[in-house]
Design a protein around this motif. Structure first.
Motif, PDB file in Angstrom:
ATOM      1  N   ALA A 134     -47.139  -4.616 -23.654  1.00  0.00           N
ATOM      2  CA  ALA A 134     -48.204  -3.854 -23.002  1.00  0.00           C
ATOM      3  C   ALA A 134     -49.224  -3.376 -24.034  1.00  0.00           C
ATOM      4  O   ALA A 134     -49.814  -2.309 -23.891  1.00  0.00           O
ATOM      5  N   GLY A 135     -49.426  -4.163 -25.087  1.00  0.00           N
ATOM      6  CA  GLY A 135     -50.409  -3.819 -26.109  1.00  0.00           C
ATOM      7  C   GLY A 135     -51.790  -4.350 -25.729  1.00  0.00           C
ATOM      8  O   GLY A 135     -52.068  -4.614 -24.556  1.00  0.00           O
ATOM      9  N   GLN A 152     -48.280 -10.844  -7.806  1.00  0.00           N
ATOM     10  CA  GLN A 152     -47.416  -9.772  -8.331  1.00  0.00           C
ATOM     11  C   GLN A 152     -47.219  -9.976  -9.835  1.00  0.00           C
ATOM     12  O   GLN A 152     -46.896 -11.088 -10.281  1.00  0.00           O
ATOM     13  N   ILE A 153     -47.397  -8.906 -10.585  1.00  0.00           N
ATOM     14  CA  ILE A 153     -47.223  -8.970 -12.042  1.00  0.00           C
ATOM     15  C   ILE A 153     -46.191  -7.920 -12.425  1.00  0.00           C
ATOM     16  O   ILE A 153     -46.375  -6.733 -12.134  1.00  0.00           O
ATOM     17  N   THR A 154     -45.097  -8.362 -13.044  1.00  0.00           N
ATOM     18  CA  THR A 154     -44.087  -7.413 -13.504  1.00  0.00           C
ATOM     19  C   THR A 154     -44.226  -7.258 -15.009  1.00  0.00           C
ATOM     20  O   THR A 154     -44.131  -8.217 -15.760  1.00  0.00           O
ATOM     21  N   LEU A 155     -44.462  -6.016 -15.405  1.00  0.00           N
ATOM     22  CA  LEU A 155     -44.681  -5.697 -16.818  1.00  0.00           C
ATOM     23  C   LEU A 155     -43.449  -5.046 -17.395  1.00  0.00           C
ATOM     24  O   LEU A 155     -42.865  -4.167 -16.769  1.00  0.00           O
ATOM     25  N   ALA A 163     -46.655   0.545 -20.549  1.00  0.00           N
ATOM     26  CA  ALA A 163     -46.709  -0.343 -19.382  1.00  0.00           C
ATOM     27  C   ALA A 163     -47.180   0.445 -18.151  1.00  0.00           C
ATOM     28  O   ALA A 163     -47.960  -0.056 -17.335  1.00  0.00           O
ATOM     29  N   GLU A 164     -46.728   1.685 -18.039  1.00  0.00           N
ATOM     30  CA  GLU A 164     -47.145   2.526 -16.901  1.00  0.00           C
ATOM     31  C   GLU A 164     -48.659   2.757 -16.938  1.00  0.00           C
ATOM     32  O   GLU A 164     -49.321   2.778 -15.912  1.00  0.00           O
ATOM     33  N   LYS A 165     -49.185   2.905 -18.151  1.00  0.00           N
ATOM     34  CA  LYS A 165     -50.635   3.129 -18.303  1.00  0.00           C
ATOM     35  C   LYS A 165     -51.401   1.887 -17.813  1.00  0.00           C
ATOM     36  O   LYS A 165     -52.421   1.993 -17.126  1.00  0.00           O
ATOM     37  N   ILE A 174     -49.204  -4.527  -9.778  1.00  0.00           N
ATOM     38  CA  ILE A 174     -48.370  -4.452 -10.980  1.00  0.00           C
ATOM     39  C   ILE A 174     -47.150  -3.562 -10.750  1.00  0.00           C
ATOM     40  O   ILE A 174     -47.262  -2.482 -10.170  1.00  0.00           O
ATOM     41  N   GLN A 175     -46.008  -4.044 -11.190  1.00  0.00           N
ATOM     42  CA  GLN A 175     -44.831  -3.172 -11.215  1.00  0.00           C
ATOM     43  C   GLN A 175     -44.253  -3.183 -12.615  1.00  0.00           C
ATOM     44  O   GLN A 175     -44.464  -4.132 -13.376  1.00  0.00           O
TER      45      GLN A 175
END
Ligand code: NAP
Length: 277
Positions: A134-135, A152-155, A163-165, A174-175
Motif C-alpha cells: 500500500a505504498g 473488487q480490489i483486495t488490499l 491500506a485502510e487509508k 476496495i476491501q
C-alpha cells in the motif's frame, strides 16, 4: 528557448545511477532519429527546487521524478493532472513553453498497458484483484485498476493502516485484508499484483505462502530487479500468466517521451533489450 535548441530530458532522484530510464529514452531517441538527450541527475533535497526552476532555461522540456521526490515535486507544479492528484504523487514534469510546470503520473497507465500487453486475455471484469502493498506504487496501481473497472480490489499490507487509508481514498470497491491472511486470498483472485519491495535485490524475500495461486490467474510483480522474482517463478510453476516489472517501467515512459519529443514510441522486444543493457 530558441527553436534550434536540442531538447533535453532527465530523471531526477537520489540515488538515480541505477535508473534504466536514460538507456530507454536514449534508445528511443536514437531509433526514431530524434535530436535530444536524456540524462540522470542526482539531486539533494535542498537543491531540488532550484534545479527544477533552472532546467527549462537550460533547454529541458521535462523530466521524470523518482524516489524520494515523487510527492515533493507536486508543490512545485503550476498544474497537476487529475490522475497525479488522485495518486498524490508525480513521476513526470512537463516544462511548457509558456513557463508553467505541469505534473503528471504515468505509473498507473504503464501498469495497465504492461498488463494488457503481457496478458491480452485479461479483462477488468475477470474478477477480484489482490494487491500486495500500500505504498506509492500501490496507489498508482489501485487508481488504474479502479479506473479500468475492476469490480473488487483486495488490499493487504504489512502496515494495515496504510491500506485502510488507500481504501478511504479510492472507495467502495476496495476491501482490506490482514497481511497474515495474504496467502489465503490468492486463490480467489483473477489478478495478483505485488507492489511491495519484497523480492527486490537487497531487500527481504517475499514470504507470503503462494500455494493458493491458481492456474490461469494473472500474476504481476512491480519489482524488476531481478526480473524473475520468487512470486513470478512460483506463479509460473502453478500455471499462472506472469508479467515482470520491466513492462510497467517501459510503458510508463511512453506518454512522457511523446509529450517531450513529439513521437509516440513502441514498446517491443528491442526496447526491453535496450533498457536491460
Ligand atoms: P514504498 O512507497 O516505500 O512502499 C513499499 C511497500 O513495500 C509498502 O507497502 C511496504 O509495507 C512494503 N514493504 C517493504 N518492506 C516490507 C517487508 N519487509 N515486509 C512486508 N512489506 C514490506 O515504495 P514504492 O514506491 O511503492 O515501490 C514499491 C516497489 O515497486 C519497489 O520495489 C519499486 O522498485 C517498485 N516499483 C516499480 C515500478 C515499475 O515501473 N516497475 C514503478 C514504481 C515502483 P509497509 O507500508 O508496511 O512499510
Amino acid at each position: 528557448m530558441s527553436e534550434d535548441r536540442i531538447p533535453l530530458a532527465a530523471v531526477l532522484g537520489s540515488p538515480v545511477a541505477h535508473s534504466r530510464s536514460p538507456k530507454l529514452h536514449s534508445y528511443w531517441l536514437n531509433s526514431y532519429g530524434i535530436r535530444g538527450h536524456y540524462i540522470p541527475i542526482d539531486v539533494t533535497p535542498g537543491d531540488l527546487e532550484r534545479v527544477i526552476r533552472i532546467m527549462p532555461t537550460m533547454g529541458f522540456v521535462g523530466c521524470n521524478v523518482t524516489i524520494p521526490y515523487k510527492e515533493k515535486v507536486m508543490a512545485l507544479a503550476d498544474q497537476i493532472t487529475d490522475r497525479a492528484t488522485l495518486i498524490g504523487a508525480a513521476n513526470t514534469l512537463i516544462f511548457r513553453r509558456d513557463g508553467l510546470i505541469m505534473a503528471d503520473n504515468t505509473d498507473g497507465y504503464g501498469f495497465i498497458e504492461s498488463l494488457r500487453q503481457g496478458a491480452p486475455d485479461w479483462t477488468p471484469g475477470a474478477g477480484m484483484a489482490v494487491v500486495l502493498g500500500a505504498g506509492g506504487a500501490a496507489r498508482a496501481v489501485v487508481a488504474a485498476l479502479a479506473d479500468a473497472g475492476v469490480p473488487q480490489i483486495t488490499l493487504t499490507n504489512r502496515t494495515r493502516v496504510r491500506a485502510e487509508k488507500l481504501k478511504d481514498d479510492f472507495g467502495q470497491r476496495i476491501q482490506v485484508a490482514d497481511w497474515v491472511q495474504a496467502g489465503n486470498i490468492l486463490e480467489d483472485a483473477a489478478l495478483v499484483v505485488n507492489t511491495t519491495s519484497l523480492g527486490m535485490t537487497g531487500k527481504a524475500e517475499m514470504r507470503v505462502p503462494l500455494d493458493g495461486l491458481q492456474k490461469g490467474t494473472v500474476v504481476t510483480d512491480l519489482v524488476y530487479q531481478p526480473l524473475q522474482t520468487r512470486l513470478l517463478r512460483e506463479a509460473e510453476e502453478a500455471g499462472c500468466t506472469t508479467i515482470d516489472g520491466l513492462g510497467m517501467l517501459l510503458h510508463q515512459a511512453v506518454p512522457c517521451f511523446e509529450r517531450w519529443f513529439g513521437t509516440r514510441p513502441a514498446v517491443d522486444a528491442a526496447t526491453r533489450a535496450a533498457a536491460l543493457q
